[in-house]
Design a protein around this motif. Structure first.
Motif, PDB file in Angstrom:
ATOM      1  N   VAL A  81       1.731 -12.254 -11.202  1.00 44.47           N
ATOM      2  CA  VAL A  81       3.246 -11.304 -10.801  1.00 44.47           C
ATOM      3  C   VAL A  81       2.685 -10.082 -10.134  1.00 44.47           C
ATOM      4  CG1 VAL A  81       5.726 -10.613 -10.412  1.00 44.47           C
ATOM      5  CG2 VAL A  81       4.528 -12.931 -11.629  1.00 44.47           C
ATOM      6  N   PRO A  82       2.931  -9.918  -8.619  1.00 43.34           N
ATOM      7  CA  PRO A  82       1.727  -8.403  -8.471  1.00 43.34           C
ATOM      8  C   PRO A  82       2.744  -7.269  -8.910  1.00 43.34           C
ATOM      9  CG  PRO A  82       1.927 -10.069  -6.586  1.00 43.34           C
ATOM     10  CD  PRO A  82       2.389 -10.845  -7.637  1.00 43.34           C
ATOM     11  N   ALA A  83       2.251  -5.918  -8.428  1.00 42.85           N
ATOM     12  CA  ALA A  83       3.504  -5.070  -8.882  1.00 42.85           C
ATOM     13  C   ALA A  83       2.868  -4.245  -8.567  1.00 42.85           C
ATOM     14  CB  ALA A  83       4.198  -4.789 -10.121  1.00 42.85           C
ATOM     15  N   LYS A  84       3.411  -3.448  -7.534  1.00 43.25           N
ATOM     16  CA  LYS A  84       2.403  -1.787  -7.535  1.00 43.25           C
ATOM     17  C   LYS A  84       2.364  -0.940  -9.063  1.00 43.25           C
ATOM     18  CE  LYS A  84       1.709   0.037  -4.159  1.00 43.25           C
ATOM     19  NZ  LYS A  84       2.048   1.274  -2.763  1.00 43.25           N
ATOM     20  N   GLU A  96      -3.948   0.711  -6.326  1.00 47.49           N
ATOM     21  CA  GLU A  96      -2.331   0.943  -5.967  1.00 47.49           C
ATOM     22  C   GLU A  96      -1.589  -0.077  -7.134  1.00 47.49           C
ATOM     23  OE1 GLU A  96      -1.769   1.185  -1.943  1.00 47.49           O
ATOM     24  OE2 GLU A  96      -3.846   2.050  -1.366  1.00 47.49           O
ATOM     25  N   ALA A  97      -2.284  -1.090  -7.731  1.00 49.34           N
ATOM     26  CA  ALA A  97      -1.308  -2.018  -8.340  1.00 49.34           C
ATOM     27  C   ALA A  97      -1.341  -1.912  -9.209  1.00 49.34           C
ATOM     28  CB  ALA A  97      -2.255  -3.232  -7.764  1.00 49.34           C
ATOM     29  N   ALA A  98      -1.000  -2.369 -10.175  1.00 49.16           N
ATOM     30  CA  ALA A  98      -0.403  -3.192 -11.569  1.00 49.16           C
ATOM     31  C   ALA A  98       0.374  -4.143 -11.577  1.00 49.16           C
ATOM     32  CB  ALA A  98      -0.224  -1.575 -12.431  1.00 49.16           C
ATOM     33  N   PRO A  99      -0.768  -4.863 -12.041  1.00 50.12           N
ATOM     34  CA  PRO A  99       0.213  -6.630 -11.993  1.00 50.12           C
ATOM     35  C   PRO A  99       0.565  -7.030 -13.455  1.00 50.12           C
ATOM     36  CG  PRO A  99      -2.289  -6.688 -11.956  1.00 50.12           C
ATOM     37  CD  PRO A  99      -2.252  -5.250 -11.486  1.00 50.12           C
ATOM     38  N   VAL A 100       1.632  -7.656 -13.223  1.00 50.24           N
ATOM     39  CA  VAL A 100       2.247  -8.991 -14.657  1.00 50.24           C
ATOM     40  C   VAL A 100       1.139  -9.387 -14.927  1.00 50.24           C
ATOM     41  CG1 VAL A 100       3.911  -9.755 -16.155  1.00 50.24           C
ATOM     42  CG2 VAL A 100       3.712  -7.552 -14.136  1.00 50.24           C
ATOM     43  N   LEU A 137      -3.444 -11.286  -2.125  1.00 51.63           N
ATOM     44  CA  LEU A 137      -2.566 -11.556  -0.785  1.00 51.63           C
ATOM     45  C   LEU A 137      -1.216 -10.582  -0.504  1.00 51.63           C
ATOM     46  CD1 LEU A 137      -0.858 -14.339  -2.733  1.00 51.63           C
ATOM     47  CD2 LEU A 137      -2.562 -14.524  -0.552  1.00 51.63           C
ATOM     48  N   GLU A 138      -1.443  -9.008  -1.490  1.00 54.50           N
ATOM     49  CA  GLU A 138      -0.714  -8.015  -1.538  1.00 54.50           C
ATOM     50  C   GLU A 138      -1.606  -7.569  -0.285  1.00 54.50           C
ATOM     51  OE1 GLU A 138       2.531  -6.921  -3.167  1.00 54.50           O
ATOM     52  OE2 GLU A 138       2.141  -9.686  -2.596  1.00 54.50           O
ATOM     53  N   ARG A 139      -2.428  -7.517  -0.425  1.00 53.33           N
ATOM     54  CA  ARG A 139      -3.290  -6.624   0.844  1.00 53.33           C
ATOM     55  C   ARG A 139      -3.110  -7.470   1.855  1.00 53.33           C
ATOM     56  NH1 ARG A 139      -7.750  -6.879  -2.144  1.00 53.33           N
ATOM     57  NH2 ARG A 139      -8.000  -5.069  -3.867  1.00 53.33           N
ATOM     58  N   ALA A 140      -3.109  -8.566   1.777  1.00 57.55           N
ATOM     59  CA  ALA A 140      -3.122  -8.900   3.522  1.00 57.55           C
ATOM     60  C   ALA A 140      -1.546  -8.952   3.507  1.00 57.55           C
ATOM     61  CB  ALA A 140      -2.598 -10.808   3.518  1.00 57.55           C
ATOM     62  N   ALA A 141      -0.064  -8.534   2.619  1.00 57.45           N
ATOM     63  CA  ALA A 141       0.346  -8.835   3.083  1.00 57.45           C
ATOM     64  C   ALA A 141       1.161  -7.187   3.115  1.00 57.45           C
ATOM     65  CB  ALA A 141       1.751  -9.320   1.997  1.00 57.45           C
ATOM     66  N   LYS A 142      -0.040  -6.217   3.418  1.00 57.98           N
ATOM     67  CA  LYS A 142       0.224  -4.957   3.568  1.00 57.98           C
ATOM     68  C   LYS A 142       0.898  -3.728   3.035  1.00 57.98           C
ATOM     69  CE  LYS A 142      -2.086  -5.462   7.093  1.00 57.98           C
ATOM     70  NZ  LYS A 142      -3.534  -4.881   7.340  1.00 57.98           N
ATOM     71  N   ARG A 143       1.157  -4.840   1.636  1.00 58.85           N
ATOM     72  CA  ARG A 143       2.102  -4.043  -0.085  1.00 58.85           C
ATOM     73  C   ARG A 143       1.211  -2.385  -0.384  1.00 58.85           C
ATOM     74  NH1 ARG A 143       5.548  -8.973   0.467  1.00 58.85           N
ATOM     75  NH2 ARG A 143       3.473  -9.593  -1.354  1.00 58.85           N
ATOM     76  N   ILE A 144      -0.095  -3.120  -0.576  1.00 52.73           N
ATOM     77  CA  ILE A 144      -1.155  -2.921  -0.608  1.00 52.73           C
ATOM     78  C   ILE A 144      -2.178  -2.802  -0.448  1.00 52.73           C
ATOM     79  CG2 ILE A 144      -1.040  -3.603  -3.117  1.00 52.73           C
ATOM     80  CD1 ILE A 144      -3.355  -4.723  -4.185  1.00 52.73           C
ATOM     81  N   THR A 164      -7.557  -1.680 -11.280  1.00 48.47           N
ATOM     82  CA  THR A 164      -6.722  -1.796 -11.056  1.00 48.47           C
ATOM     83  C   THR A 164      -5.626  -0.306 -11.678  1.00 48.47           C
ATOM     84  OG1 THR A 164      -5.059  -3.274 -12.846  1.00 48.47           O
ATOM     85  CG2 THR A 164      -5.508  -3.958 -10.887  1.00 48.47           C
ATOM     86  N   SER A 165      -4.912  -0.007 -11.358  1.00 49.99           N
ATOM     87  CA  SER A 165      -4.095   1.490 -12.598  1.00 49.99           C
ATOM     88  C   SER A 165      -3.443   0.878 -13.668  1.00 49.99           C
ATOM     89  CB  SER A 165      -3.177   2.252 -11.348  1.00 49.99           C
ATOM     90  OG  SER A 165      -4.401   3.060 -10.838  1.00 49.99           O
ATOM     91  N   GLY A 166      -3.105  -0.590 -13.927  1.00 52.90           N
ATOM     92  CA  GLY A 166      -2.900  -0.948 -15.087  1.00 52.90           C
ATOM     93  C   GLY A 166      -2.281  -2.636 -14.616  1.00 52.90           C
ATOM     94  N   VAL A 167      -2.247  -3.030 -15.819  1.00 52.43           N
ATOM     95  CA  VAL A 167      -1.785  -4.891 -15.906  1.00 52.43           C
ATOM     96  C   VAL A 167      -0.682  -4.545 -17.648  1.00 52.43           C
ATOM     97  CG1 VAL A 167      -3.128  -6.918 -17.181  1.00 52.43           C
ATOM     98  CG2 VAL A 167      -4.689  -5.297 -15.489  1.00 52.43           C
ATOM     99  N   VAL A 168       0.304  -5.410 -17.159  1.00 55.89           N
ATOM    100  CA  VAL A 168       0.977  -5.933 -17.726  1.00 55.89           C
ATOM    101  C   VAL A 168       1.515  -7.035 -18.178  1.00 55.89           C
ATOM    102  CG1 VAL A 168       3.842  -5.933 -18.613  1.00 55.89           C
ATOM    103  CG2 VAL A 168       2.498  -4.278 -16.934  1.00 55.89           C
TER     104      VAL A 168
END
Length: 1012
Positions: A966-969, A913-917, A901-908, A940-944
């Motif tokens: 919950v996605p996050a950069k 580039e992502a480190a989702p929660v 979804l993040e990709r579709a919204a062009k956020r990543i 991903t580069s991280g996960v919380v």
RNA sequence: GGGCCCGUAGCUCAGCUGGUUAGAGCGCGCGCUUGAUAAGCGUGAGGUCGAAAGUUCAAAUCUUUCCGGGCCCA
């Protein structure tokens, strides 16, 4: 976001890709199989792989898949390809399972189609076949077969088939001919071979028997006649007298049938002398009719009683010029069955009883509803006659079929009153037989009507002249006659409980055979249970003779159960055929040579010049190939052919071997279906939906054709066409590229640096667990010859578990980790195991590609085909681990779904580039996830990871409970080497644009002398 | 006409002895990546399980009939 601008100068200065362990391989992405495969074949030939396989397997238990011989008269088609590929896969599979799996190809070389080709050649040269000496003709047939054996051999080998192509078996090899002749002699010796008769299609013009395929149908005007057969008697009841069944007793017919006649209609008046029965059908309604008005002088007279099919009465009466008639009553099938008729020409010497027989071939579409039945002049006539033979004998009716027409088309002494009349002249014109018969019928007041009719009638393909059905002597093998043991004569084994007959033996052998698929057992059983005696003779030139002599006076056979010199005849024939071939039988003086000194009166004996049906040849391959060759064994482990061979090779081999050995020549039978076009219909030239194996090989390669076989359900009919082949090309590419990546990665593998098994990370253990699972599927699939299951399990594993998951996750470790990294080395060790295992598993199926891949991995190593299937350690199974990771992969799916979804919204763009929660409600699952590096798994580069309830709008999947994302950069700086976003980029001042992990890798790299 | 067999997404196939919204791979659409790149990853849309009756609480799965197809016979 705290992106630190990368030092532009530094980025330019260092091309970090040079410092990574990127895949390196010469294994091309695009196979170029049409070019590559011939190179591999050349290498196999140069290394003599076939011999190497035999040496490697020396002393192992044998597995013998006995080749069913294709007919040597044309290029191979897709059906051959299917058949040979299946055989080759099984041969290779068994070899790699630890057997000495030796495949010896064979060819069927005798028979009609080849004879035709040679005759055609003669005709083209203006020569007549009969003017050519038999020996010369046979030599030409032999040369023709040899030519095609060579071509087909090359074509089969091009498919990748491995076998003893240097020493194949041929049915026309001298030794083979000797043994085939010896086999039929065994049948003679045990009383199973007998001389009987059968109608065959006969061309008077060419004086030869014709096969169905040599006949074409053309318009022809025939004389038609309606003939009256007077009702004579009604059968009484069979009586048991002193335990013996008496012949049926007869009474005068019921009063209503007094003077009545059953009427038949035929287009061949000349067959009336051969008439022995009249057929009717229990499905047709019949009536008794009385003529009430008829013109003066008409053949049908007032008061006459006729039995006719109700539906056809009007037509028949009209044809007989009857002006008025009435129906007297119905006639039932039971009544008909009980009636016996007189032959209309009884006065001329046809005084026998004519029975009425119930037959399904009778219709009321035309004629009278009754069919004139002359067993020597029609296939259906013959069959219904033979079918009723037992019962007819009980009725005291002679079942012998008369020879009413000779080979020049003249009626014989078996046709009293017409001897010497001509059915068809040597020019192919109508003779005088019809007129003579019609006149005699008129004279006997048996003719009701006559006419002419234009219809389709069989003509010789070559002379274009009409042919006839004519009773001819033929040689048969008994299905139900007690088989004599050596030295016995008939009746010697009386008193034993179960009669030892060919049918009984064959049915028992079928029960003892394993069938793949199981339905084959039923099918073959049904055929054997119902089949009539086996006709083994052909009046042809190109084949193995029925090498026996017959005493024309007594009918005794030599060799035969009562002939004292049988063994000597057998020995002489065997010796002569072995050194000269079956031609010896046709050489001058053959009778004296083989029978001389063994009989008092050579003149009383006739050499049988008929040849054996080619099904007897191929049915004997087990005798002259399996039994003779020390490198094979008898019986075979398996026969493998198309499902049509239930009637063919499986069938004839079974009968032949049961007759001579008492059991089947195989332990198992595997059948495949037929190849259809893409729409499921038959391939045909006219529809243009054919697929030629040569074209597929030229365009895509043999391995593609093999993959098509492997992914199809061969037990059913298979389909092939453009789209289906394309699907296989795509599947092949996927497999190939996955192997290619492994090869590239393994360029960095140093076996000595493999970590101890205990040091393998969980992910590696998971993959080995999966490999163990797949091993079970592969093993089970191969065990049942279920190749689609094998290839499905392997390809699913390679695509889903490896390419899309394990390899994708491990690329970071494999490319970026320091050389010393345990994770990196453990992954390499596992990839090496995977490669080794997968290539070997696939080797029987895709022998070219696996050989190529194996050669890339181990340059200079011996062929992968000399290897055994790998032992996949059962210790690698870890179901608890697998269950944990099933959950982890579920969570991974939620993460990738959220990122989409993040990709579709062009956020990543990249997942790095992502480190989702990740919200995980379930405590156990949370604990499980906390133990592993979920970011690594999700790439991903991280996960919380948090235990708090998910906020509204968090991403979830319906089938994964308690997990929300919950996605996050990712926060930090993009490492210029690994492209991960971390907070420790620049930790090592020597490489300011690189993360701490990558800096360690670079340090090792530099220490090892690396420069960039 | 008879014997045997087959008919699940565009393609190839899983779905055991009947039991939750029928699965996989490939292909196709869309997106990402550009260090497997004429490749790789993600994601989405596709099936009234040939048709119709029947048995059953429940059928792709059992029964019958029909339709279509194949092999072998006739």
């Amino acid at each position: 976001m705290t992106d630190t601008p990368v030092d532009a100068a530094a980025a330019r200065a260092v091309d970090y890709s040079k410092t990574l362990f990127l895949p390196v391989t010469d294994f091309p992405m695009r196979a170029g199989l049409p070019q590559k495969e011939p190179e591999i074949l050349a290498k196999w030939a140069a290394d003599d792989l076939y011999r190497a396989l035999r040496r490697e397997a020396a002393g192992r238990p044998k597995f013998v898949l006995h080749d069913g011989p294709p007919y040597a008269n044309g290029h191979l088609h897709i059906g051959h390809a299917l058949n040979k590929i299946l055989k080759d896969v099984i041969t290779r599979q068994k070899q790699m399972e630890g057997f000495d799996s030796n495949y010896v190809p064979g060819w069927d070389c005798h028979g009609l189609p080849i004879e035709w080709k040679i005759e055609e050649k003669y005709r083209a040269a203006g020569q007549n076949k009969d003017d050519v000496p038999k020996k010369e003709f046979r030599a030409e047939c032999r040369a023709f077969a040899e030519h095609w054996v060579g071509i087909q051999s090359a074509e089969f080998q091009r498919l990748g088939v491995i076998g003893d192509f240097a020493n194949p078996y041929l049915t026309m090899a001298y030794e083979a001919e000797a043994i085939i002749a010896g086999e039929i002699q065994k049948f003679a010796l045990t009383g199973q071979l007998y001389r009987g008769s059968k109608p065959v299609m006969w061309s008077v013009v060419e004086k030869t028997a014709l096969a169905e395929a040599e006949v074409e149908y053309q318009d022809y005007t025939s004389d038609t006649i309606f003939v009256k057969f007077p009702v004579k008697l009604t059968q009484g009841v069979r009586e048991l007298i002193g335990g013996e069944v008496e012949p049926r007793r007869y009474n005068a017919p019921p009063v209503e049938f007094a003077g009545a006649s059953v009427v038949i209609w035929t287009t061949t008046p000349w067959t009336i002398p051969g008439n022995r029965a009249v057929s009717f059908s229990n499905r047709i309604a019949y009536g008794l009719y009385r003529v009430t008005a008829s013109p003066e002088g008409n053949w049908a007279t007032v008061g006459e009683l006729l039995v006719l099919a109700d539906k056809l009465a009007d037509e028949v009466m009209k044809a007989a010029k009857v002006e008025a008639f009435e129906k007297v009553g119905d006639v039932s099938a039971e009544e008909l069955k009980a009636l016996t008729l007189a032959h209309p020409l009884a006065a001329l010497g046809y005084g026998f009883q004519v029975p009425l027989l119930d037959g399904d071939h009778v219709t009321d579409d035309s004629g009278t509803g009754f069919v004139h039945t002359a067993p020597g002049h029609g296939r259906e006539d013959f069959e219904i006659w033979m079918h009723n033979a037992r019962d007819l004998t009980l009725r005291d009716i002679d079942t012998a079929i008369p020879f009413t027409v000779d080979d020049s088309g003249f009626l014989t002494q078996d046709a009293p009153g017409f001897t010497g009349r001509s059915v068809i002249t040597d020019k192919g014109d109508k003779g005088d037989a019809n007129k003579a018969v019609i006149d005699a019928l008129v004279e006997a007041r048996a003719l009701l009507a006559r006419g002419r009719m234009k219809h389709q009638y069989p003509h010789s393909w070559r002379s274009k002249k009409p042919v006839i059905f004519r009773n001819t002597p033929q040689w048969f093998i008994h299905m139900d006659r007690e088989i004599l043991k050596a030295g016995e004569t008939a009746g010697a084994s009386a008193g034993t409980s179960e009669p030892d007959t060919l049918r009984a033996r064959a049915l028992r052998a079928i029960a003892d055979t394993t069938f793949y698929p199981p339905a084959g057992q039923n099918r073959l059983n049904g055929m054997i249970a119902n089949r009539p005696d086996w006709v083994v003779s052909r009046q042809r030139a190109w084949g193995v003779p029925i090498a026996v002599f017959r005493n024309t006076a007594t009918g005794e056979l030599a060799p035969g159960p009562t002939f004292a010199g049988s063994a000597e005849v057998q020995a002489r024939v065997a010796a002569a055929f072995t050194s000269e071939g079956a031609d010896a039988w046709y050489a001058d003086g053959a009778k004296e040579r083989f029978l001389g000194g063994l009989v008092d009166d050579l003149g009383a004996w006739t050499k049988v010049d008929d040849i054996l049906d080619v099904w007897f040849d191929s049915g004997s391959t087990h005798a002259f190939c399996l039994r003779r060759r020390a490198d094979l064994k008898w019986p075979a482990d398996m026969y493998l052919e198309g499902s049509d061979q239930h009637r063919g090779w499986f069938h004839s081999s079974l009968l032949e071997s049961c007759g001579t050995n008492g059991r089947a020549p195989y332990d198992a039978v595997l059948t495949h279906g037929f190849v259809m076009a893409e729409d499921g219909r038959k391939m045909s030239k006219s529809l243009g939906n054919q697929t030629q194996p040569q074209d597929v090989i030229k365009q895509s390669g043999a391995d593609i054709l093999r993959l098509w076989v492997m992914t199809s359900d061969y037990a059913d009919d298979l389909r092939i066409g453009k789209e289906i082949l394309q699907t296989n090309v795509e599947s092949y590419r996927k497999l190939r590229n996955t192997l290619r990546w492994m090869l590239g990665t393994l360029a960095h593998h140093v076996p000595a640096e493999d970590p101890a098994p205990a040091d393998r990370p969980e992910l590696e253990r998971l993959i080995l667990h999966r490999l163990a699972e797949v091993a079970d599927q592969v093993k089970a699939g191969y065990a049942e010859y279920d190749f689609k299951r094998v290839v499905g399990a392997i390809s699913n594993f390679m695509v889903v578990d490896l390419s899309a998951f394990y390899f994708d996750v491990r690329k970071d470790a494999l490319y970026c980790e320091p050389r010393s990294s345990v994770k990196r080395r453990a992954a390499l060790a596992v990839v090496a195991t995977l490669f080794d295992t997968l290539v070997k598993w696939l080797a029987p199926m895709l022998p070219f590609t696996m050989e190529e891949a194996w050669g890339q991995r181990f340059p200079g190593a011996r062929s992968v085909h000399l290897e055994l299937f790998p032992d996949v350690s059962a210790d690698w199974r870890d179901d608890a681990l697998a269950a944990r990771w099933a959950k982890i992969r579920d969570v991974r799916r939620v993460v990738t779904g959220a990122l989409e979804l993040e990709r579709a919204a062009k956020r990543i763009g990249s997942s790095l580039e992502a480190a989702p929660v990740v919200h995980v409600g379930d405590a156990a699952l949370h604990a499980l996830l906390a133990e592993i590096d979920l970011a690594e798994i999700a790439i991903t580069s991280g996960v919380v990871l948090v235990a708090t309830p998910a906020p509204d709008g968090a991403f979830t999947l319906p089938d994964v409970a308690d997990v929300a994302v919950v996605p996050a950069k990712a926060v930090g700086t993009r490492c210029a080497r690994s492209w991960r976003v971390t907070d420790d980029v620049g930790a090592d001042p020597r490489w300011p644009d690189v993360s701490a992990r990558d800096a360690r890798a670079l340090a090792e790299w530099a220490a090892a002398g690396g420069t960039a």
